[in-house]
Design a protein around this motif. Structure first.
Motif, PDB file in Angstrom:
ATOM      1  N   THR A 206       0.993  -1.317   0.044  1.00  0.00           N
ATOM      2  CA  THR A 206      -0.106   0.027   0.079  1.00  0.00           C
ATOM      3  C   THR A 206       0.772   1.180   0.095  1.00  0.00           C
ATOM      4  N   ILE A 207       2.139   0.889   0.225  1.00  0.00           N
ATOM      5  CA  ILE A 207       3.088   2.148   0.253  1.00  0.00           C
ATOM      6  C   ILE A 207       3.612   2.401  -1.096  1.00  0.00           C
ATOM      7  N   LYS A 208       3.005   3.352  -1.947  1.00  0.00           N
ATOM      8  CA  LYS A 208       3.308   3.367  -3.400  1.00  0.00           C
ATOM      9  C   LYS A 208       4.557   4.333  -3.564  1.00  0.00           C
ATOM     10  N   PRO A 209       4.982   4.398  -4.812  1.00  0.00           N
ATOM     11  CA  PRO A 209       6.170   5.215  -4.902  1.00  0.00           C
ATOM     12  C   PRO A 209       5.427   7.023  -5.381  1.00  0.00           C
ATOM     13  N   TRP A 210       4.319   6.934  -5.216  1.00  0.00           N
ATOM     14  CA  TRP A 210       3.537   8.221  -5.559  1.00  0.00           C
ATOM     15  C   TRP A 210       2.476   8.370  -4.538  1.00  0.00           C
ATOM     16  N   ILE A 211       1.809   9.678  -4.465  1.00  0.00           N
ATOM     17  CA  ILE A 211       0.804   9.854  -3.549  1.00  0.00           C
ATOM     18  C   ILE A 211      -0.511   9.712  -4.038  1.00  0.00           C
ATOM     19  N   THR A 212      -1.291   9.080  -3.310  1.00  0.00           N
ATOM     20  CA  THR A 212      -2.707   8.580  -3.589  1.00  0.00           C
ATOM     21  C   THR A 212      -3.463   9.454  -2.641  1.00  0.00           C
ATOM     22  N   GLY A 213      -4.602  10.321  -3.245  1.00  0.00           N
ATOM     23  CA  GLY A 213      -5.370  11.011  -2.508  1.00  0.00           C
ATOM     24  C   GLY A 213      -4.582  12.026  -1.570  1.00  0.00           C
ATOM     25  N   LYS A 214      -4.817  12.013  -0.311  1.00  0.00           N
ATOM     26  CA  LYS A 214      -4.096  12.563   0.501  1.00  0.00           C
ATOM     27  C   LYS A 214      -3.767  11.938   1.555  1.00  0.00           C
ATOM     28  N   ASN A 215      -3.392  10.637   1.239  1.00  0.00           N
ATOM     29  CA  ASN A 215      -2.907   9.428   2.127  1.00  0.00           C
ATOM     30  C   ASN A 215      -1.342   9.938   2.536  1.00  0.00           C
ATOM     31  N   PRO A 216      -1.075   9.816   3.624  1.00  0.00           N
ATOM     32  CA  PRO A 216       0.471  10.056   3.934  1.00  0.00           C
ATOM     33  C   PRO A 216       1.543   8.674   3.636  1.00  0.00           C
ATOM     34  N   GLY A 217       0.857   7.775   2.812  1.00  0.00           N
ATOM     35  CA  GLY A 217       1.654   6.768   2.412  1.00  0.00           C
ATOM     36  C   GLY A 217       2.129   5.808   3.490  1.00  0.00           C
ATOM     37  N   GLY A 218       1.178   5.168   4.455  1.00  0.00           N
ATOM     38  CA  GLY A 218       1.605   4.548   5.365  1.00  0.00           C
ATOM     39  C   GLY A 218       2.264   5.166   6.777  1.00  0.00           C
ATOM     40  N   ILE A 219       2.316   6.400   6.746  1.00  0.00           N
ATOM     41  CA  ILE A 219       2.831   6.880   8.150  1.00  0.00           C
ATOM     42  C   ILE A 219       1.623   7.150   8.867  1.00  0.00           C
ATOM     43  N   ASN A 220       1.580   6.621   9.837  1.00  0.00           N
ATOM     44  CA  ASN A 220       0.043   6.738  10.789  1.00  0.00           C
ATOM     45  C   ASN A 220       0.382   7.875  11.892  1.00  0.00           C
ATOM     46  N   ASP A 221       0.712   9.043  11.269  1.00  0.00           N
ATOM     47  CA  ASP A 221       1.015  10.257  12.496  1.00  0.00           C
ATOM     48  C   ASP A 221       0.254  11.490  11.921  1.00  0.00           C
ATOM     49  N   ASP A 222      -0.530  12.040  12.738  1.00  0.00           N
ATOM     50  CA  ASP A 222      -1.257  12.967  12.163  1.00  0.00           C
ATOM     51  C   ASP A 222      -0.243  14.377  12.084  1.00  0.00           C
ATOM     52  N   ALA A 223       1.016  14.442  12.635  1.00  0.00           N
ATOM     53  CA  ALA A 223       1.922  15.549  12.371  1.00  0.00           C
ATOM     54  C   ALA A 223       2.170  15.433  10.855  1.00  0.00           C
ATOM     55  N   VAL A 224       2.075  14.507  10.121  1.00  0.00           N
ATOM     56  CA  VAL A 224       2.561  14.627   8.660  1.00  0.00           C
ATOM     57  C   VAL A 224       1.549  15.076   7.805  1.00  0.00           C
ATOM     58  N   GLN A 225       0.149  15.117   8.392  1.00  0.00           N
ATOM     59  CA  GLN A 225      -1.044  15.108   7.274  1.00  0.00           C
ATOM     60  C   GLN A 225      -0.759  16.295   6.351  1.00  0.00           C
ATOM     61  N   LYS A 226      -0.210  17.518   7.077  1.00  0.00           N
ATOM     62  CA  LYS A 226      -0.268  18.641   6.516  1.00  0.00           C
ATOM     63  C   LYS A 226       0.433  18.797   5.089  1.00  0.00           C
ATOM     64  N   SER A 227       1.368  17.784   4.821  1.00  0.00           N
ATOM     65  CA  SER A 227       2.320  17.621   3.876  1.00  0.00           C
ATOM     66  C   SER A 227       1.517  17.060   2.872  1.00  0.00           C
TER      67      SER A 227
END
Length: 272
Positions: A206-227
């Motif tokens: 599920t961790i892709k080389p690109w960004i899907t939607g606003k999914n942080p790519g398997g990083i389960n931390d709200d602190a990175v969501q702004k990116s």
């Protein structure tokens, strides 16, 4: 009010204060001039304005401003990878090789931007003091390899979107714009590579080389969501892409820019 004592206290807190204001003598002279014309009760307000000049941040409106902004982001990445490679927690072999190469790229970006800013007759901004734990949120960033990669991915994904967000300001200078786009594409390669390193390490497809939607790519931390906020757009140039592909495919096919203010909000926790 003892201005010298006041500025001594500020200088202890921020040794670079006079770089921001011009000089100590000029700063005191300017403030004394302002304060002499104001009622005592209004002096704190005037001081606030002076400090706002030093610390207030506004979006760059010219090429030099964008380059200074880009240099600050490159300082962040260059120091991060320098510390990462020196941390001793990166597995030997391809992982160390990849992060060492990325470190070198980021240092080359710093050297390049520094040279261009000087060529334009400006003084490069001073490198900030960084806190890669973001105030303790990522306290184990240099002792936990998974956290290190997660922070690296967030920096790279943010960098790609940050460069894109300033393209409009650079359009008046094709030479600088071309160089910035050349850095932008390399940052995108870094982001993709870091993502694939995380995918392989976690055996997580599920961790892709690109960004899907606003999914942080398997990083389960709200602190990175702004990116990642805003990447979920599925309409480009007025065309709704979901008319012929899925919403995930539509969002993956186009990266969205980040504004200056959005980037500052993301990186501010990493700057002391």
């Amino acid at each position: 009010m003892n201005l010298h004592q006041l500025f001594n206290s500020i200088e202890k807190a921020d040794p670079d204060i006079y770089d921001r204001l011009g000089s100590r003598r000029k700063a005191i002279r300017n403030f004394a001039g302002i304060g002499g014309k104001l009622a005592l009760a209004a002096v704190p307000l005037a001081l606030g304005g002076l400090l706002n000049k030093a610390y207030g941040q506004s979006a760059p409106k010219d090429i030099t401003g964008v380059l200074q902004y880009a240099l600050t982001l490159e300082y962040l990445e260059a120091e991060f990878y320098t510390k990462a490679v020196a941390s001793g927690i990166i597995p030997a072999g391809p992982a160390t090789g990849a992060l060492t190469t990325i470190r070198d790229h980021e240092n080359q970006h710093v050297a390049f931007l520094t040279a261009v800013i000087k060529q334009l007759g400006a003084t490069p901004v001073t490198k900030p003091t960084f806190d890669f734990t973001a105030g303790g949120h990522f306290a184990n960033v240099f002792t936990n390899y998974d956290v290190l990669l997660a922070v690296a991915q967030t920096f790279e994904d943010t960098g790609v979107r940050a460069y894109k967000g300033q393209a409009g300001v650079l359009m008046s200078n094709n030479t600088v714009l071309t160089a910035a786009l050349n850095i932008h594409s390399v940052e995108a390669r870094h982001a993709s590579h870091i993502r694939q390193m995380r995918r392989a390490r976690n055996n997580d497809a599920t961790i892709k080389p690109w960004i899907t939607g606003k999914n942080p790519g398997g990083i389960n931390d709200d602190a990175v969501q702004k990116s990642y906020n805003g990447e979920e757009l599925t309409t480009q140039a007025g065309i709704d892409l979901t008319g012929f592909v899925s919403s995930n495919a539509a969002s993956e096919s186009f990266d969205e820019p980040l504004t200056y203010d959005q980037v500052i909000a993301i990186v501010q926790p990493f700057i002391k």
